[in-house]
Scaffold this motif. Sequence first.
Motif, PDB file in Angstrom:
ATOM      1  N   ILE A  99      -4.549 -10.442 -11.803  1.00 17.48           N
ATOM      2  CA  ILE A  99      -4.539  -9.077 -12.318  1.00 17.48           C
ATOM      3  C   ILE A  99      -3.991  -8.104 -11.275  1.00 17.48           C
ATOM      4  O   ILE A  99      -3.129  -7.287 -11.570  1.00 17.48           O
ATOM      5  CB  ILE A  99      -5.960  -8.653 -12.747  1.00 17.48           C
ATOM      6  N   LEU A 100      -4.505  -8.198 -10.054  1.00  9.66           N
ATOM      7  CA  LEU A 100      -4.105  -7.295  -8.969  1.00  9.66           C
ATOM      8  C   LEU A 100      -3.924  -8.092  -7.680  1.00  9.66           C
ATOM      9  O   LEU A 100      -4.514  -9.161  -7.505  1.00  9.66           O
ATOM     10  CB  LEU A 100      -5.179  -6.219  -8.757  1.00  9.66           C
ATOM     11  N   VAL A 106       4.404  -7.349  -8.052  1.00 14.49           N
ATOM     12  CA  VAL A 106       5.346  -8.466  -8.160  1.00 14.49           C
ATOM     13  C   VAL A 106       5.994  -8.328  -9.522  1.00 14.49           C
ATOM     14  O   VAL A 106       5.307  -8.121 -10.515  1.00 14.49           O
ATOM     15  CB  VAL A 106       4.632  -9.844  -8.081  1.00 14.49           C
ATOM     16  N   ASP A 107       7.318  -8.436  -9.573  1.00 14.06           N
ATOM     17  CA  ASP A 107       8.022  -8.365 -10.848  1.00 14.06           C
ATOM     18  C   ASP A 107       9.052  -9.489 -10.890  1.00 14.06           C
ATOM     19  O   ASP A 107      10.202  -9.314 -10.493  1.00 14.06           O
ATOM     20  CB  ASP A 107       8.692  -7.002 -11.017  1.00 14.06           C
ATOM     21  N   GLN A 108       8.580 -10.654 -11.331  1.00 15.06           N
ATOM     22  CA  GLN A 108       9.427 -11.833 -11.473  1.00 15.06           C
ATOM     23  C   GLN A 108       9.342 -12.281 -12.925  1.00 15.06           C
ATOM     24  O   GLN A 108       8.391 -11.935 -13.626  1.00 15.06           O
ATOM     25  CB  GLN A 108       8.950 -12.941 -10.533  1.00 15.06           C
ATOM     26  N   LYS A 112       4.052 -11.244 -13.236  1.00 14.07           N
ATOM     27  CA  LYS A 112       4.014  -9.780 -13.161  1.00 14.07           C
ATOM     28  C   LYS A 112       2.638  -9.379 -12.632  1.00 14.07           C
ATOM     29  O   LYS A 112       1.616  -9.716 -13.220  1.00 14.07           O
ATOM     30  CB  LYS A 112       4.222  -9.146 -14.533  1.00 14.07           C
ATOM     31  N   VAL A 113       2.625  -8.696 -11.498  1.00 10.44           N
ATOM     32  CA  VAL A 113       1.385  -8.175 -10.914  1.00 10.44           C
ATOM     33  C   VAL A 113       1.648  -6.725 -10.561  1.00 10.44           C
ATOM     34  O   VAL A 113       2.642  -6.440  -9.909  1.00 10.44           O
ATOM     35  CB  VAL A 113       0.970  -8.969  -9.650  1.00 10.44           C
ATOM     36  N   VAL A 139       0.575   0.890  -9.831  1.00 12.24           N
ATOM     37  CA  VAL A 139       1.547   1.540 -10.719  1.00 12.24           C
ATOM     38  C   VAL A 139       1.124   2.968 -11.032  1.00 12.24           C
ATOM     39  O   VAL A 139       1.917   3.904 -10.901  1.00 12.24           O
ATOM     40  CB  VAL A 139       1.734   0.722 -12.024  1.00 12.24           C
ATOM     41  N   THR A 140      -0.135   3.156 -11.452  1.00 12.37           N
ATOM     42  CA  THR A 140      -0.592   4.488 -11.854  1.00 12.37           C
ATOM     43  C   THR A 140      -1.270   5.256 -10.730  1.00 12.37           C
ATOM     44  O   THR A 140      -1.404   6.472 -10.813  1.00 12.37           O
ATOM     45  CB  THR A 140      -1.605   4.382 -13.015  1.00 12.37           C
ATOM     46  N   GLY A 141      -1.748   4.559  -9.702  1.00 12.43           N
ATOM     47  CA  GLY A 141      -2.501   5.199  -8.629  1.00 12.43           C
ATOM     48  C   GLY A 141      -3.954   5.454  -8.988  1.00 12.43           C
ATOM     49  O   GLY A 141      -4.719   5.966  -8.176  1.00 12.43           O
ATOM     50  N   LEU A 142      -4.373   5.088 -10.201  1.00 12.64           N
ATOM     51  CA  LEU A 142      -5.740   5.326 -10.646  1.00 12.64           C
ATOM     52  C   LEU A 142      -6.665   4.191 -10.208  1.00 12.64           C
ATOM     53  O   LEU A 142      -6.238   3.040 -10.097  1.00 12.64           O
ATOM     54  CB  LEU A 142      -5.787   5.463 -12.167  1.00 12.64           C
TER      55      LEU A 142
END
Length: 167
Positions: A99-100, A106-108, A112-113, A139-142
């Motif tokens: 999940i994280l 990671v974007d393969q 995808k992480v 991605v969102t910073g949240l």
Amino acid sequence: MMRSTYVVALGSNRRGRHGAPAAEVAAAIRALPGVVSVAPIITSAPVGPSIRRFANTAAIVSTSLSPANLLRALKAIERQFGRRRGRRWGARVIDLDIILWSGGKVDQPDLKVPHPAFRTRDFVLAPLVRLAPAWRDPVTGLTMVQLHARLTRRRSVPRRVVAGAGP
């Protein structure tokens, strides 16, 4: 080698050699490399066509494995548990997802992480709130608390005015 920290989501909605879905999840936790902490196992409604309820949790794992190598290790555990590729969202003896990752994104094609759908899944966010409430989505910073609150907050339903209806 440098160690990384990961959040791994675990789920099952089918009996396996270890027993009922919650027992399958507990056994999978024991099979994970470098488990640091685990959230309590919860039950959740299925996503998609499956009719069986899931047992779900999340674990924090610390390992020197790269994201791709951890994914290979998770897929090997799934195979050991009897997981076979089949219908998307169907019944499964075990499902393990990264999940994280403490390294960010990671974007393969095959990895995808952060997991693309985790922000919309209460069965992932609810354990994460207990396990790592301050972990920030790269991605969102949240934080996990903020993402869970966004997902679960009640939204007001606007009142519709029907033409010709009285007060």
